[in-house]
Design an enzyme around this catalytic site. Structure first.
Site, PDB file in Angstrom:
ATOM      1  N   ASP A   1      42.545  44.390  37.564  1.00 38.72           N
ATOM      2  CA  ASP A   1      42.665  44.944  38.945  1.00 38.72           C
ATOM      3  C   ASP A   1      43.263  43.823  39.856  1.00 38.72           C
ATOM      4  O   ASP A   1      44.277  43.596  39.907  1.00 38.72           O
ATOM      5  CB  ASP A   1      41.438  45.454  39.421  1.00 38.72           C
ATOM      6  CG  ASP A   1      40.716  44.260  40.102  1.00 38.72           C
ATOM      7  OD1 ASP A   1      40.387  43.454  38.339  1.00 38.72           O
ATOM      8  OD2 ASP A   1      39.879  44.009  40.684  1.00 38.72           O
ATOM      9  N   HIS A   2      43.068  42.333  39.220  1.00 37.70           N
ATOM     10  CA  HIS A   2      43.264  41.485  39.104  1.00 37.70           C
ATOM     11  C   HIS A   2      43.069  40.113  38.397  1.00 37.70           C
ATOM     12  O   HIS A   2      42.337  40.398  37.738  1.00 37.70           O
ATOM     13  CB  HIS A   2      43.139  40.383  40.982  1.00 37.70           C
ATOM     14  CG  HIS A   2      41.715  40.760  40.667  1.00 37.70           C
ATOM     15  ND1 HIS A   2      40.985  39.646  40.773  1.00 37.70           N
ATOM     16  CD2 HIS A   2      40.819  42.008  41.304  1.00 37.70           C
ATOM     17  CE1 HIS A   2      39.491  40.041  40.583  1.00 37.70           C
ATOM     18  NE2 HIS A   2      39.714  41.539  41.708  1.00 37.70           N
TER      19      HIS A   2
ATOM     20  N   THR B   1      40.106  43.066  44.330  1.00 35.37           N
ATOM     21  CA  THR B   1      40.548  45.074  43.782  1.00 35.37           C
ATOM     22  C   THR B   1      41.247  45.934  44.371  1.00 35.37           C
ATOM     23  O   THR B   1      41.915  46.145  44.165  1.00 35.37           O
ATOM     24  CB  THR B   1      38.773  44.825  43.843  1.00 35.37           C
ATOM     25  OG1 THR B   1      38.095  44.277  42.418  1.00 35.37           O
ATOM     26  CG2 THR B   1      38.861  46.802  43.205  1.00 35.37           C
TER      27      THR B   1
ATOM     28  N   HIS C   1      31.587  40.277  36.888  1.00 36.58           N
ATOM     29  CA  HIS C   1      31.887  40.117  38.737  1.00 36.58           C
ATOM     30  C   HIS C   1      30.790  39.500  38.422  1.00 36.58           C
ATOM     31  O   HIS C   1      29.783  40.490  37.754  1.00 36.58           O
ATOM     32  CB  HIS C   1      31.416  41.719  39.431  1.00 36.58           C
ATOM     33  CG  HIS C   1      32.119  41.527  40.626  1.00 36.58           C
ATOM     34  ND1 HIS C   1      31.043  40.181  41.049  1.00 36.58           N
ATOM     35  CD2 HIS C   1      33.218  41.559  41.884  1.00 36.58           C
ATOM     36  CE1 HIS C   1      31.314  40.043  42.798  1.00 36.58           C
ATOM     37  NE2 HIS C   1      32.549  41.078  42.753  1.00 36.58           N
TER      38      HIS C   1
ATOM     39  N   GLU D   1      37.981  45.384  36.116  1.00 35.58           N
ATOM     40  CA  GLU D   1      36.955  43.971  37.114  1.00 35.58           C
ATOM     41  C   GLU D   1      37.593  42.788  36.776  1.00 35.58           C
ATOM     42  O   GLU D   1      37.319  42.253  35.547  1.00 35.58           O
ATOM     43  CB  GLU D   1      36.013  44.095  37.246  1.00 35.58           C
ATOM     44  CG  GLU D   1      35.218  43.180  38.428  1.00 35.58           C
ATOM     45  CD  GLU D   1      36.316  43.013  39.833  1.00 35.58           C
ATOM     46  OE1 GLU D   1      36.452  41.917  40.015  1.00 35.58           O
ATOM     47  OE2 GLU D   1      35.838  44.306  40.672  1.00 35.58           O
TER      48      GLU D   1
END
Length: 652
Positions: A513-514, A329, A461, A289
């Site tokens: 994911d990013h 995501t 996150h 993440e």
């Protein structure tokens, strides 16, 4: 406030409300200017245009908000004005609307803090997944203080209306039919005008993205995103003849070791290796993440928050110049499972008819692998379970249910309470999800099944909470702490995995994911798509640092080449290590589609617009350059063909 004409006295409260909303909206806009003062254009003309454009969209917003109130005010008979029922309805709905709007203004501030944008399709998604979002808000912010503050402000604004006699005038003034029609008809006309002729992207007048975003109205943007979550490429973007588009892409994907099928509108091909396929290796794939490249010391970070990953960069196949395809995501999941450019609108992970697609799982399944997806939260979020379950994966998640749907034939397994040491709004901590994967891998090894285990992490996150005492940054205090904890959890995973009998025959793949942030002043913030990727535990002689510019979609074709596998492919990605690999990266938002080659950047926008830039890596700026039509046609081809294949169910 200027005294209202007596004949319009019935509408006094609505006028006070409208003026209050417009003033507060402009105050919020100025707040965003102050917030981004280093990057926003403060040129007097740009500043005024931003405020005026914003006022225009705020007018449309307040019309939509008040139209039902105006309808009520316009149809209630004069004899009922000021009645108990009239007062109850007006007090209740005025108070509720003011409360919701004050809360929305607060929500816009937190949304801007996270995404540096007005409400968009992400906010729409968050409205759907209320459990995760409400839990995240509770864990990230002092909710009693927030709600209490919203309530106090609501009472203060209502008191202001009361002191200005807005309620008294509204309950005591009668309205003639002519007066009612003179208010109702222009309101309806304005609402229809905004509904049919004004689009949210008309607020994007500036080359400075921040000015364009600040020009918008958050509520208007939210409903515009709600209405436009999916976009057909040919309806919104510049297109070319399909034969030409597929011809360009087939040429780009051609390789000496691949043979295309005979279908015109297809990129399906058989890829063969000149060397015998290696023995099947287990693969543990970890999608981390929000792991921006900028967090690594390898890319210049001075905070030492990724010591383990930085050490892996020295003893792995490490991608130094790889870019994410998107900012969410589900975009990362789409890129690493389908190896496809980001199609406009929602990610394929969240779209209907996304089952039984040809994914990397299909390649593993053809070699009799056991394929599993591990997620520490409820995989209902972002449609993950439906997507992975519908494409061949068994599911391990924290969901409370055991059934996906009658159409999805897969196994769903819960992560049990006794397997959890720490959990927040988004799911179990990274250590717990890794431990669950290790436990399943042990069973797979015992059953003599090669495995492909896909793990999605959650700890990096907001609210950035994790088990206490693991690292030297207190839980819940910063993004940097969450990154450092994820790095710690990865180190712990490898320490445990090395004791397993299956470790020597297992390859670990780690990729983000990013990025943690994707917003900047330009149309696309290129630097905020740069992510790290590692292939770990291959033979030592294969370890290297890959400097070629590439994309998330190239990761699997590169690994399959390192495995010397023969396989069928519908992938847009290529083997980065091939001698004739052409460097490029494909990325975008849900509306912007990008092809980057070295420092040249082509951006396709809806409304069939395009722009060509030169990217300065030193200051991460874009400078417009003359259009290159062959570059433009290639950019169109990547996205037009990808959209065509999915829309016409040719990726099944």
């Amino acid at each position: 406030m200027k005294k209202l004409s007596p004949k319009y006295g019935r509408y006094s409260l609505l006028l006070h409300f409208a003026i209050w909303f417009l003033i507060l909206s402009q105050c919020l806009r100025i707040c965003f200017f102050v917030w981004q003062y280093n990057e926003v254009s403060l040129n007097v003309i740009d500043f005024l245009r931003t405020l005026i454009t914003g006022l225009f969209f705020d007018l449309g917003t307040v019309v939509f908000i008040t139209i039902f109130g105006i309808l009520y005010y316009s149809i209630i008979p004069n004899k009922w004005i000021g009645s108990v029922l009239d007062k109850i309805l007006i007090y209740f709905f005025t108070s509720l609307t003011v409360f919701v709007l004050v809360f929305t203004f607060f929500a816009e501030l937190t949304f801007w803090d996270e995404f540096k944008t007005r409400f968009n399709f992400i906010a729409v998604d968050y409205l759907i997944y209320t459990h995760e979002v409400v839990a995240n808000i509770k864990q990230s912010y002092p909710l009693p203080v927030l709600i209490g503050g919203v309530l106090l402000l609501t009472l203060a604004f209502l008191f202001l209306f009361y002191k200005n006699k807005a309620f008294t005038t509204t309950f005591n003034a009668k309205a003639s039919l002519k007066t009612r029609l003179s208010v109702l008809l222009p309101t309806v006309f304005t609402a229809l005008f905004f509904a049919f002729f004004i689009t949210n992207n008309q607020a994007e007048w500036s080359s400075n993205r921040y000015n364009s975003e600040i020009s918008k109205s958050g509520i208007y943007s939210f409903f515009a995103a709600f209405r436009n979550n999916q976009m057909k490429y040919v309806d919104f973007y510049t297109s070319i003849d399909n034969n030409k588009a597929f011809g360009i892409i087939k040429k780009k994907l051609a390789a000496p070791n691949s043979v295309y099928s005979k279908k015109n509108y297809s990129i399906h091909r058989k890829i063969t290796d000149s060397l015998p396929s290696l023995k099947n290796k287990n693969v543990v794939f970890i999608l981390v993440e929000s792991l921006s490249g900028s967090f690594l010391k390898e890319f210049g970070n001075k905070e030492n928050i990724t010591p383990f990953l930085d050490s892996l960069a020295q003893k792995s196949v490490f991608f130094e110049n790889l870019y994410a395809t998107g900012t969410r995501t589900v975009r990362g999941m789409e890129a690493v499972t389908l190896c496809i450019p980001p199609t406009p609108g929602q990610s394929i992970v969240k779209r209907p008819n996304n089952q039984n697609l040809y994914t990397v799982c299909s390649v593993f399944k053809s070699r009799k692998y056991d394929c599993d997806f591990f997620y520490g939260g409820d995989g209902y979020f972002d449609n993950m379970n439906a997507y992975f379950g519908g494409n061949g994966f068994n599911i391990y998640d924290r969901g409370r249910g055991s059934v996906l749907s009658d159409e999805i034939k897969t196994v769903r397994n819960n992560i049990n309470d006794d397997e959890v040491t720490f959990e927040n709004a988004w799911g179990v901590c990274d250590e717990d999800i890794f431990n669950k994967m290790l436990k399943v891998a042990d069973v797979q090894y015992k059953n003599k099944k090669p495995f492909f285990n896909f793990v999605m992490t959650t700890s990096n996150h907001r609210p950035y909470t994790y088990p206490s005492g693991k690292i030297d940054i207190p839980s819940g205090t910063s993004r940097e702490g969450a990154v450092k904890y994820t790095d710690f959890a990865l180190k712990a995973l490898f320490k445990k995995a090395k004791t397993k009998p299956w470790f020597k025959n297992t390859v670990f793949v780690i990729i983000a994911d990013h990025c943690a942030s994707s917003a900047g002043k330009d149309e696309i913030d290129v630097a905020n798509y740069h992510i790290p990727a590692f292939i770990v535990n291959l033979p030592q002689e294969q370890n290297q640092k890959i400097t070629r510019q590439c994309s998330q979609i190239d990761l699997w074709p590169t690994l399959f080449s390192l495995f010397q596998w023969n396989y069928e492919s519908d992938f847009f990605g290529k083997n980065v290590l091939a001698p004739k690999f052409e460097e490029r990266a494909l990325m975008g938002t849900y509306r912007k589609l990008v092809l980057m080659k070295k420092e040249k950047v082509m951006i396709l926008s809806d409304q069939k617009k395009q722009a060509f830039y030169s990217w300065n890596k030193q200051d991460n700026s874009l400078t417009k350059i003359p259009m290159n039509h062959s570059f433009l046609e290639e950019t169109i081809s990547w996205y037009q063909t990808a959209d065509y294949l999915f829309t016409n169910k040719l990726l099944k």
